[in-house]
Design an enzyme around this catalytic site. Structure first.
Site, PDB file in Angstrom:
ATOM      1  N   HIS A 273       0.849  -1.189   0.000  1.00 41.87           N
ATOM      2  CA  HIS A 273       0.000   0.000   0.000  1.00 41.87           C
ATOM      3  C   HIS A 273       0.886   1.240   0.000  1.00 41.87           C
ATOM      4  O   HIS A 273       1.227   1.753   1.066  1.00 41.87           O
ATOM      5  CB  HIS A 273      -0.900  -0.053   1.244  1.00 41.87           C
ATOM      6  CG  HIS A 273      -1.961   0.987   1.274  1.00 41.87           C
ATOM      7  ND1 HIS A 273      -3.182   0.777   1.873  1.00 41.87           N
ATOM      8  CD2 HIS A 273      -2.009   2.256   0.794  1.00 41.87           C
ATOM      9  CE1 HIS A 273      -3.924   1.870   1.760  1.00 41.87           C
ATOM     10  NE2 HIS A 273      -3.228   2.782   1.117  1.00 41.87           N
TER      11      HIS A 273
ATOM     12  N   GLU B 229      -2.660  -1.671  -3.114  1.00 41.81           N
ATOM     13  CA  GLU B 229      -3.756  -0.855  -2.583  1.00 41.81           C
ATOM     14  C   GLU B 229      -3.368   0.613  -2.640  1.00 41.81           C
ATOM     15  O   GLU B 229      -2.189   0.943  -2.555  1.00 41.81           O
ATOM     16  CB  GLU B 229      -3.990  -1.156  -1.104  1.00 41.81           C
ATOM     17  CG  GLU B 229      -4.256  -2.564  -0.748  1.00 41.81           C
ATOM     18  CD  GLU B 229      -4.245  -2.758   0.769  1.00 41.81           C
ATOM     19  OE1 GLU B 229      -4.731  -3.799   1.198  1.00 41.81           O
ATOM     20  OE2 GLU B 229      -3.741  -1.879   1.508  1.00 41.81           O
TER      21      GLU B 229
ATOM     22  N   HIS C 164      -8.201  -5.359   7.608  1.00 39.91           N
ATOM     23  CA  HIS C 164      -7.888  -4.330   8.597  1.00 39.91           C
ATOM     24  C   HIS C 164      -8.122  -4.861  10.009  1.00 39.91           C
ATOM     25  O   HIS C 164      -9.234  -5.234  10.365  1.00 39.91           O
ATOM     26  CB  HIS C 164      -8.679  -3.029   8.415  1.00 39.91           C
ATOM     27  CG  HIS C 164      -7.805  -1.850   8.697  1.00 39.91           C
ATOM     28  ND1 HIS C 164      -7.497  -1.453   9.971  1.00 39.91           N
ATOM     29  CD2 HIS C 164      -7.115  -1.049   7.871  1.00 39.91           C
ATOM     30  CE1 HIS C 164      -6.660  -0.441   9.893  1.00 39.91           C
ATOM     31  NE2 HIS C 164      -6.399  -0.175   8.656  1.00 39.91           N
TER      32      HIS C 164
HETATM   33  N1  PXP Z   1      -6.756  -3.506   3.634  1.00 37.42           N
HETATM   34  C1  PXP Z   1      -6.502  -2.197   3.423  1.00 37.42           C
HETATM   35  C2  PXP Z   1      -7.268  -1.491   2.363  1.00 37.42           C
HETATM   36  C3  PXP Z   1      -5.526  -1.516   4.163  1.00 37.42           C
HETATM   37  O1  PXP Z   1      -5.284  -0.222   3.926  1.00 37.42           O
HETATM   38  C4  PXP Z   1      -4.789  -2.230   5.131  1.00 37.42           C
HETATM   39  C5  PXP Z   1      -3.720  -1.525   5.904  1.00 37.42           C
HETATM   40  O2  PXP Z   1      -2.735  -1.061   5.038  1.00 37.42           O
HETATM   41  C6  PXP Z   1      -5.091  -3.592   5.320  1.00 37.42           C
HETATM   42  C7  PXP Z   1      -6.073  -4.190   4.566  1.00 37.42           C
HETATM   43  C8  PXP Z   1      -4.353  -4.421   6.317  1.00 37.42           C
HETATM   44  O3  PXP Z   1      -4.629  -3.986   7.605  1.00 37.42           O
HETATM   45  P1  PXP Z   1      -3.769  -4.520   8.830  1.00 37.42           P
HETATM   46  O4  PXP Z   1      -2.381  -4.007   8.645  1.00 37.42           O
HETATM   47  O5  PXP Z   1      -4.461  -3.957  10.026  1.00 37.42           O
HETATM   48  O6  PXP Z   1      -3.819  -6.032   8.773  1.00 37.42           O
END
Ligand code: PXP
Length: 237
Positions: free
Chosen positions: A43, A70, A190
């Site tokens: 990301h 992402e 997330h």
């Molecule tokens: N999905 C998206 C769209 C995100 O922005 C993130 C964090 O970068 C995640 C998933 C993964 O989240 P986590 O790091 O809390 O597992």
């Protein structure tokens, strides 16, 4: 079966903290795959505090499973992703200064903006997923954007899970049922972790993929990366 995509942003954060190339993201991505990751997610954010735009073509070369990028669809992001051509792009409505993604798209209000952006990626053969709060009205409007998949924001689920798992997941169950009916693929991510992942996967029909970063890196400090990935994989079986 739900696929596990490992988000390696936090590994890039460690690398950047010393200004050299340790740990080497190419090795980490390949090792994650050999330990059982079925995808690698990154990301890039505008300040490039973890993944840098320059990392993207390098990672595309080494990832043999599924590469998911992402981010917010700025001109730079769209252009780079179309050049790199990952398997999937996940569009996230991050304002530039945000610490982490904490809500999904307003697919009703921003539908007009999203439609041509999504088409651009699809024209390049890149699957598109839209980051979304688990609301039926947003799922319905997401369908009209032309997106292939949606990714449910699970931060709120994770927050509410310890208190009342059944209540925490209810909106996700309803929204996922509608998504399946509309023919949308379903991803989620997330704050998913070893405590809340199994319940989520068991209760969401047709969950295609989860992307997990923060908790995997934290757990790897105690269990090691290989054991951690295997533990997460076993929760998805
Ligand atoms: N999905 C998206 C769209 C995100 O922005 C993130 C964090 O970068 C995640 C998933 C993964 O989240 P986590 O790091 O809390 O597992």
């Amino acid at each position: 079966m739900t696929r596990l995509s490992v988000n390696i942003n936090k590994v890039a954060l460690i690398r950047n903290s010393r200004g050299q190339n340790l740990p080497d993201l190419r090795k980490v991505a390949s090792d994650c795959e050999s330990f059982g990751a079925q995808g690698i997610t990154v990301h890039p954010r505008p300040d490039e505090r973890h993944i840098r735009y320059a990392d993207l073509p390098i990672l595309k070369e080494v990832v043999t499973t599924e590469f998911n990028i992402e981010g917010y669809p700025s001109e730079k992001f769209i252009q780079t992703v179309c050049q790199v051509k990952p398997h999937q792009v996940t569009l996230v409505p991050d304002p530039p200064g945000v610490l982490t993604s904490n809500e999904g798209w307003d697919t009703i209000g921003q539908q007009k903006m999203l439609i041509p952006v999504i088409q651009k990626f699809k024209d390049q053969g890149i699957r598109v997923s839209l980051f979304l709060n688990a609301e039926e009205s947003l799922v319905e409007a997401a369908k009209d954007t032309g997106t292939d998949r949606i990714e449910f924001y699970t931060g709120k689920y994770a927050q509410e899970f310890p208190e009342d798992p059944k209540k925490a997941i209810q909106k996700h169950v309803n929204a996922a049922k509608l998504a399946a009916k509309l023919g949308l693929g379903i991803n989620a991510g997330h704050d998913l972790n070893l405590e809340n992942l199994k319940y989520y996967a068991q209760n969401i029909p047709n969950l295609d993929e989860v992307s997990i970063g923060h908790a995997i890196v934290c757990d790897a400090l105690y269990y090691g990366l290989k054991s951690t990935i295997l533990m997460y994989r076993s929760l998805l079986k």
